[in-house]
Enzyme design. Structure first.
Site, short mmCIF file in Angstrom:
data_model
loop_
_atom_site.label_atom_id
_atom_site.label_comp_id
_atom_site.label_asym_id
_atom_site.label_seq_id
_atom_site.Cartn_x
_atom_site.Cartn_y
_atom_site.Cartn_z
N GLY A 28 0.80 -1.16 0.02
CA GLY A 28 -0.12 0.00 -0.02
C GLY A 28 0.77 1.19 0.00
O GLY A 28 0.26 2.37 0.42
N LYS A 29 2.13 1.11 -0.45
CA LYS A 29 2.86 2.32 -0.48
C LYS A 29 3.07 3.11 -1.89
O LYS A 29 3.31 4.23 -1.89
CB LYS A 29 4.35 1.79 0.08
CG LYS A 29 4.34 1.26 1.45
CD LYS A 29 5.59 0.65 1.76
CE LYS A 29 5.39 -0.08 3.19
NZ LYS A 29 6.85 -0.72 3.59
N VAL A 30 2.89 2.30 -3.01
CA VAL A 30 3.31 2.88 -4.28
C VAL A 30 2.25 2.57 -5.16
O VAL A 30 1.80 1.47 -5.21
CB VAL A 30 4.63 2.74 -4.92
CG1 VAL A 30 4.84 3.12 -6.09
CG2 VAL A 30 5.75 2.98 -3.88
#
Lengths: 357, 357, 357, 357
Positions: free
Chosen positions: D305-307
């Protein structure tokens, strides 16, 4: 499901050396570090070998380079007397260059195909993948059949790969697949016109191999055309003997690298004291730690007496990034402007050749 | 200055599969991650292809593997019916295996030589270097001369590399360079005895090439022995047709990988619907990002219709670490114990062969 | 769509040094080449540093090692006095080791997830991926919250990461997450018991960082717990000064490698002439060509006066393959049997410490 | 023996974006394959993030980049509003950039030093080596002492690295080490002037660490300046919350990559639903197979869920080759011409900050 046509829409386009004057960029890189400085030094060594009037330049090609957009770089090098002989994997010369000479193209694959997600679907569509590039397998079969047709037209005996590739150039001329007739130029045709010999020491290992298998199968029990890779080696060694000062520009490693380096030793075995390759540049992503030849350093080659170490440079980079800089530098510095091609194909055709039974 | 004798003191010793029961270690790795898990999966695929009675196992060798201490692994694989055909670079078979069969050895080089510090000195001493290993160049010349002698003894015509390598096995038997006579075993000799065909599709690119150059040079104008690599391709394709279920165990990439994968397509060109290679394992340090074949994934090969993807595994590791685990696992699990060798060399000698003119 | 439970079924299992006597295998590798020989030499250097009674052994951890099945190797090294201090990335210690100490596991991901095919789906399922391994993100959040709880329980001032990790060990003891209570052992707990200090110089860069952000946010305007990485550096330097003979066993590069190497220079800055690290081994897949510290050679470190070159070895291999061989070799040769732990955590608690305001 | 002066003669020179219009070259690469096409796509994503008025651009630096001739690229990016925050290893900012701001230089090392041949001699001459580059160790000690002096001048409490680096900018201004005063520009000074915050989450792991060790040692028992890396993390998270649309331009991996990616999760932990990084580019030579974060793909980061994956691109190339193309492309396409700097340092100085005890 996506259709074949939808996937084969955007062709790979070949970069043009003439359009990109990279000299200031490469000169700036000479004062940096790591791969940029190595690239700049390699470019200046290539420039130096072109300015050395005595030096015969041997270009070695491994890896899928033509499909990647580098065809025009090599064509320009041939047309501008920047190379005197080529040693290559068969795939570059037949499956990719000759394939494009026949009017076919390579296509850009979406990023999502790179890691194998979709290969099942591609299989069904008869699309072949090279990392991020697509090929129409049906077109490739036409290429296989064309080589078979060319082989069928030759007198049955043992040939060097060079002789067969020369026939492929003649075929392109006959069929009008030439720039003069409005088609794309190709390595095979440019080399044919400029008398630059092309050697594929593992010539059965490409589309031509399929042509040969079909040819030899159809003629079981009768005389066939065969490929004598020993003759390749003999011919290239003769060129080394005829022109002792040599330089290597190697993209990738593999058989072409080893084969071209070995001619120094082969000359010695024929009793001729040939000097080591005076200049050598290799662009590769391989590394030296597994002991394989592809990534072995040029210093290592010097222990074998094959490469001199004064003007040698390894460039650890991927070729589509590094080669336009190295070749473009020499091109825009006009390093070859006073240079005449060595026309080595003519030298070879005048040789007394061994008679393969 | 160090003398040659001082540098050539400690020979590389070949690891013995039988001495190391790696089964528990590899089984533990199956529940780990990264290369250890890949290695364990590759080992179990190799085990599976050996237990599949229909499967013909093709071993592909690229990189300097024999000089690195893996000769005995391959010999044991041949002797224990764990391989039915070998496709290799010439260097592994001639310069390294046949070289050791003649009684010569490879030597351990000190760490300080690895990065090229000392290659000038080595050159003067006639010591050749492969990364961290030394070879006596004078002994290598004897190997070149021996291949020349063998070639000189053959009737002048076009041979597959397999036929010539078989002659090398016969030479070792004649000369008593056999285990029965107290000498080390070798790949060439074991394969000769076990009827395992060995193909070197780029056969001029090794010590044998030097033998051929000398042979063809001495016989200019007269009929010569030549190497027909198309015949190699034809023969291996015939084996695929005769034995449709096949598995590949590939160490490194290069010509052997491509050549062995291509026989599926070649069979199709001969009008035979041969299945893709059912099993495939590749050990390599190359990566896929430069698009070169050596590092291309087996999933990519499936888009070409060459390799099935159910039982395929890439192992990104250096072979001296990974192969003793993979081959040792199959060996100690006795995967081949019920297996008979396919004796493919006999199959080939019964074929109606094309007549190379 | 696959459910979360279906994807999180097969846990990674940690390899046990005691179960695999790799001594004969590693001894055989010493006479081979490339990575196998390097691995064998690294193993013998690690053995040597353990037998050197004066030597304090510093273990450096970078890369996702615990999730890959190496936790038990490090636990065994601590329990058997094979390491005196650990310098690590935060992820190995908190997100992975402490996470497993809380009862959670890492899971094996199918080969088809490796290259990003499926990350969208994983996102929706709240499954995090590390290459071929899965983590339940909800469990990871519990780990974040646990670190916050521990931090909240500490007196507000600046701590070294070592002090905070020690609190994590005390927490495990208090909560009964210990082997004595039937739970899995962990690096954090074993180090707590054996007085082995653990430093994470970039401690905010892991699950603990999330705990800290929550902690400092909740206490805006009030005194907070902070992490002083300068204190980490000061403490490790004091250990070097107290115990001048040191050896490094480094897995991966990054901050841990640089940080541990730098204490030699830091001691000098404090006016103490400390010797370079006498022994050094690094296992890495990085290479040296981009100039980054992770892949830079130990010879390069010697130019900085950090590492002596008599007993140093780079091993270019992936850690799950190489570490069980290197650590297992020293373990089964009982290299540490006469060795007492240095109990460095006690040394540090007796130091007059700087007062962080 | 060579003298120190003889070895430190040719300084590394920093490449200038303005001098090389690479737009046509990069546009041509977009239709090629492999790294060239990836580079072109990365360039167009960077262009896109600059044209997106909402997007805050975070530049991550790992590896020795400033010593390699890239300092001016980053300075130009700051001066031209092409970056809003920097997350870096300490070495790039302190040992290399601030070091050059003090008037010192990096020097070109001959090719023969690259592989460790000569490190003993360098040690005696007090020359430090980074692959193919030299540093005068005595000058580096002056840099260490300067950071100590700056730290000594600060009130004893816990600071983020950003606050300390800002002090270093103020120091350069006070001492007249500015372009206005005829000196070279630097990242530290340009960022100071342009209110671009610089974070070094592992700040003790560089020359500043030496300054801190000296500072804390001299003040044992008294209040000291400390570095709170948790505060770094808190601050960068606040920026993400204040400016939800973000893009990452990452050179290398390591702590900066992980740290910058993690702020999305940290925001969530503070109860703010922040979007993933909308754009992400990483240039690296690392690969993904060892599971380490440095080479892990941006697709993998999306599982965390970071990039976001719409505009992400990995470029597997060495930064000195790829960055001048990527940054130069955005520069010459004037992507940032309508862009104002976000002046994030001001945003941070207005925050109610936690009180580190």
């Amino acid at each position: 499901m996506t259709t074949k046509n939808e996937l084969l829409t955007t062709p790979v386009r070949h970069i043009e050396l003439a359009e990109h004057n990279v000299v200031p960029l490469v000169d700036a890189m000479a004062s940096m570090a790591y791969s940029s400085r190595d690239t700049a030094r390699a470019a200046s060594i290539y420039e130096r070998m072109l300015r050395d009037g005595e030096c015969g330049v041997i270009l070695c090609l491994a890896g899928s380079l033509i499909s990647a957009g580098l065809q025009k770089v090599f064509v320009d090098m041939i047309r501008n007397n920047m190379v005197d002989a080529i040693v290559s994997t068969g795939a570059n010369i037949v499956d990719q260059d000759f394939f494009e000479a026949l009017g076919f193209r390579h296509y850009i694959a979406g990023d999502e195909y790179k890691y194998g997600n979709g290969d099942g679907e591609l299989r069904e569509l008869m699309i072949d993948r090279i990392y991020d590039t697509f090929i129409d397998e049906e077109e490739l079969r036409i290429c296989d059949e064309t080589t078979e047709k060319i082989i069928n037209g030759m007198a049955p005996k043992a040939y060097s790969s060079r002789e067969i590739i020369r026939e492929m150039g003649a075929y392109l001329e006959r069929e009008g697949r030439t720039p003069a007739a409005g088609n794309n130029d190709s390595i095979v045709f440019a080399a044919y016109e400029k008398n630059v010999p092309i050697f594929c020491p593992a010539f059965s290992d490409c589309s031509a191999g399929f042509g040969f298998v079909a040819h030899q199968h159809a003629r079981r029990g009768k005389p066939v055309v065969s490929i004598d890779s020993a003759k390749d080696f003999y011919e290239l060694t003769q060129l080394k003997i005829a022109n002792p000062t040599t330089g290597l520009l190697m993209i990738g490693g593999g058989v072409p690298k080893n084969f071209a380096q070995d001619i120094v030793v082969a000359a010695e075995i024929l009793g001729v004291e040939a000097p080591m390759h005076k200049y050598a540049v290799q662009i590769t992503v391989a590394d030296s730690r597994d002991g394989a030849l592809s990534g072995s350093t040029l210093k290592e080659a010097s222990s074998w007496g094959k490469v001199d170490t004064t003007y040698e440079q390894m460039v650890y980079a991927e070729a589509t990034l590094a080669l336009p800089l190295i070749a473009g530098y020499a091109f825009h510095k006009q390093a070859a402007v006073a240079r005449k091609g060595k026309r080595w194909a003519e030298v070879l055709s005048q040789m007394t050749e061994p008679v393969s039974a």
